[in-house]
Design a protein around this motif. Structure first.
Motif, short mmCIF file in Angstrom:
data_model
loop_
_atom_site.label_atom_id
_atom_site.label_comp_id
_atom_site.label_asym_id
_atom_site.label_seq_id
_atom_site.Cartn_x
_atom_site.Cartn_y
_atom_site.Cartn_z
N CYS A 181 0.86 -1.20 0.00
CA CYS A 181 0.00 0.00 0.00
C CYS A 181 0.89 1.24 0.00
CB CYS A 181 -0.92 0.01 1.23
SG CYS A 181 -0.02 0.28 2.77
N THR A 182 0.30 2.37 -0.30
CA THR A 182 1.02 3.64 -0.18
C THR A 182 0.25 4.49 0.83
OG1 THR A 182 -0.20 4.94 -1.80
CG2 THR A 182 1.54 3.51 -2.67
N SER A 183 0.77 5.67 1.12
CA SER A 183 0.05 6.52 2.09
C SER A 183 -1.29 6.97 1.50
CB SER A 183 0.90 7.72 2.48
OG SER A 183 1.20 8.49 1.34
N ALA A 184 -1.39 6.98 0.16
CA ALA A 184 -2.62 7.44 -0.48
C ALA A 184 -3.74 6.40 -0.42
CB ALA A 184 -2.33 7.81 -1.94
N ASN A 185 -3.37 5.11 -0.30
CA ASN A 185 -4.43 4.09 -0.39
C ASN A 185 -4.42 3.07 0.75
OD1 ASN A 185 -2.35 2.29 -0.95
ND2 ASN A 185 -2.68 2.29 -3.15
N ALA A 186 -3.59 3.29 1.77
CA ALA A 186 -3.43 2.28 2.84
C ALA A 186 -4.77 1.93 3.50
CB ALA A 186 -2.45 2.81 3.89
N VAL A 187 -5.60 2.93 3.76
CA VAL A 187 -6.89 2.66 4.42
C VAL A 187 -7.76 1.80 3.51
CG1 VAL A 187 -9.01 3.75 5.28
CG2 VAL A 187 -6.78 4.72 5.89
N LYS A 211 -5.16 1.62 11.45
CA LYS A 211 -5.89 0.85 12.46
C LYS A 211 -7.07 1.67 13.01
CE LYS A 211 -4.93 -1.82 16.59
NZ LYS A 211 -3.90 -2.41 17.42
N LYS A 212 -6.82 2.96 13.27
CA LYS A 212 -7.89 3.83 13.78
C LYS A 212 -9.02 3.97 12.75
CE LYS A 212 -5.55 6.62 17.19
NZ LYS A 212 -4.23 7.24 17.10
N CYS A 213 -8.64 4.08 11.48
CA CYS A 213 -9.65 4.30 10.43
C CYS A 213 -10.46 3.04 10.14
CB CYS A 213 -9.01 4.75 9.13
SG CYS A 213 -8.28 6.38 9.23
N VAL A 223 -6.82 -0.21 1.07
CA VAL A 223 -6.25 -1.55 0.92
C VAL A 223 -6.66 -2.42 2.09
CG1 VAL A 223 -4.06 -2.84 0.97
CG2 VAL A 223 -4.33 -0.93 -0.62
N VAL A 224 -6.52 -1.90 3.31
CA VAL A 224 -6.86 -2.70 4.50
C VAL A 224 -8.36 -2.94 4.57
CG1 VAL A 224 -6.83 -2.69 7.03
CG2 VAL A 224 -4.76 -2.12 5.76
N GLU A 225 -9.15 -1.95 4.22
CA GLU A 225 -10.62 -2.16 4.19
C GLU A 225 -10.97 -3.30 3.25
OE1 GLU A 225 -12.37 2.27 5.25
OE2 GLU A 225 -12.17 1.67 3.15
N HIS A 226 -10.27 -3.32 2.13
CA HIS A 226 -10.54 -4.33 1.10
C HIS A 226 -10.26 -5.75 1.60
CE1 HIS A 226 -11.06 -5.59 -3.08
NE2 HIS A 226 -10.13 -6.48 -2.81
N LEU A 227 -9.40 -5.87 2.60
CA LEU A 227 -9.04 -7.20 3.10
C LEU A 227 -10.13 -7.79 4.00
CD1 LEU A 227 -5.22 -6.63 3.70
CD2 LEU A 227 -6.35 -7.63 1.71
N GLY A 228 -11.21 -7.03 4.19
CA GLY A 228 -12.43 -7.54 4.82
C GLY A 228 -12.25 -8.22 6.16
N GLY A 229 -11.59 -7.57 7.11
CA GLY A 229 -11.54 -8.08 8.47
C GLY A 229 -10.47 -9.13 8.72
N LYS A 230 -9.63 -9.41 7.71
CA LYS A 230 -8.53 -10.37 7.93
C LYS A 230 -7.50 -9.78 8.91
CE LYS A 230 -9.04 -13.53 4.36
NZ LYS A 230 -9.34 -12.93 3.06
N LYS A 231 -6.86 -10.66 9.68
CA LYS A 231 -5.83 -10.18 10.61
C LYS A 231 -4.57 -9.83 9.82
CE LYS A 231 -7.16 -12.90 14.61
NZ LYS A 231 -6.70 -14.00 15.45
N ILE A 232 -3.87 -8.79 10.30
CA ILE A 232 -2.80 -8.20 9.49
C ILE A 232 -1.49 -8.04 10.28
CG2 ILE A 232 -2.14 -5.95 8.46
CD1 ILE A 232 -5.14 -5.80 7.58
N LYS A 274 5.10 2.63 11.94
CA LYS A 274 4.18 2.52 13.07
C LYS A 274 3.10 3.61 13.04
CE LYS A 274 7.02 5.18 16.28
NZ LYS A 274 7.72 5.28 17.52
N ASN A 275 3.45 4.78 12.52
CA ASN A 275 2.46 5.87 12.55
C ASN A 275 1.39 5.69 11.47
OD1 ASN A 275 3.76 7.12 14.71
ND2 ASN A 275 5.20 8.14 13.33
N LEU A 276 1.83 5.29 10.28
CA LEU A 276 0.84 4.99 9.25
C LEU A 276 -0.02 3.81 9.71
CD1 LEU A 276 -0.34 5.40 6.39
CD2 LEU A 276 1.41 3.84 5.53
#
Ligand code: 13P
Ligand code: SF4
Length: 309
Positions: free
Chosen positions: A135-141, A165-167, A143-152, A158-160
């Protein structure tokens, strides 16, 4: 010609040489938003990590000179192996990308075999090859949303990771790497900047620490900030490396952008200078290579990202 010969030329002479050689050889120059303004002015495309990797893949040029840092040039090579990718200074690394080794990631994977590895594009090709998706800073949220609740497992920033994680509320184990340029921003810096420019929106890169990110009106990649400045035309405090502010001031007339910190400078981004760019374009320094086995695996992880966003 030795670098000393390029160093003895004036900026105008160097710029003419670059334009001429580029045209003669059909070279395309990509420059990251943090590049020196004189480099940006000579680039065919300027952008953030996501935009530049997309351009590298589709631009019809046989040679690309990547004015940025090594992980960006490597990503271009991963996406466009048939192209010759050059970087003007091969020492232009990213300390964040170097904060995790392949062995450390292998260990994490074997400790948590049920988790998917999401790696930030600011990683080496070897780390990408060990990842499920990039992922990049532009699409990280997204990308993770797309993984549909899988553990990561999220590496290396750490900051990104905290921001994502918050989003998303995803279950994430986060590597504790960080970027020294963005970590220097403090809550006091934001307060001071707001006092000086009370009407300005606060734009913060997600590599900044969570207490600073919490004060942002917009958390965005460098191009997200550029877009804000271009579309809104309202005053903004730019919470990232100063090169982006220089781009905005140069390209957007009457823009009112202020640095969160004047000395937020990425040293390795500034390794690219006009003499080194001229040497690169004229003499083919320095070719970026990625071994085939690593490239193929890294390609799968980068391609998964491009398929989503
Ligand atoms: P962007 O993808 O937002 O341009 O960020 C790259 C980077 O290295 C930030 O420090
Ligand atoms: Fe790496 Fe930070 Fe420089 Fe970006 S600003 S290239 S994360 S060191």
């Amino acid at each position: 010609m030795a670098l000393a010969d390029y160093l003895s030329m004036s900026d105008d002479e160097l710029a003419s040489l670059i334009v001429e050689e580029k045209k003669k050889k059909g070279i395309v120059i990509l420059a990251h938003n943090y590049q020196r303004i004189e480099i940006q002015k000579l680039a065919d495309y300027i952008g953030d990590s996501l935009e530049l990797s997309r351009i590298a893949a589709k631009v019809p040029a046989r040679t690309i000179v990547f004015a940025g840092v090594m992980f960006m040039a490597e990503t271009a090579k991963i996406l466009a192996p048939e192209k010759r990718i050059l970087i003007p200074d091969e020492r232009a690394g990213c300390p964040l990308a170097e904060s995790i080794t392949a062995n450390q990631l292998r260990e994490l994977r074997s400790k948590y075999p049920d988790r998917l590895v999401v790696s930030y594009v600011n990683t080496t090709a070897e780390i990408k090859a060990l990842s499920d998706i990039v992922c990049t800073s532009a699409n990280a949220v997204k990308v993770v949303e797309h993984l549909g609740g899988k553990k990561i497992i999220f590496v290396p920033d750490k900051n990104l990771g905290d921001w994502v994680k918050k989003c998303t509320g995803a279950d994430m184990i986060i590597w504790q790497g960080s970027c020294y340029v963005h970590e220097q921003f403090t809550v006091e810096d934001v307060k001071r900047a707001k006092e000086l420019h009370p009407d300005a929106a606060v734009l913060i890169h997600p590599e900044a620490s969570p207490d600073v990110v919490a004060l942002a009106d917009l958390v965005a990649s460098t191009s997200g900030m550029y877009k804000f400045a271009k579309e809104k035309r309202t005053p903004a405090i730019i919470g990232t490396e100063v090169g982006l502010m220089e781009r905005i001031r140069h390209e957007i007339q009457d823009s009112k952008v202020y640095p969160l910190k004047r000395d937020a400078i990425c040293k390795t981004m500034k390794y690219t200078t006009l003499p080194k760019l001229a040497r690169s374009v004229r003499e083919g320094f320095f070719e970026v290579t990625v071994p085939d086995d690593i490239r193929e695996k890294a390609f799968s992880a980068v391609r998964r990202m491009t398929e989503i966003v």
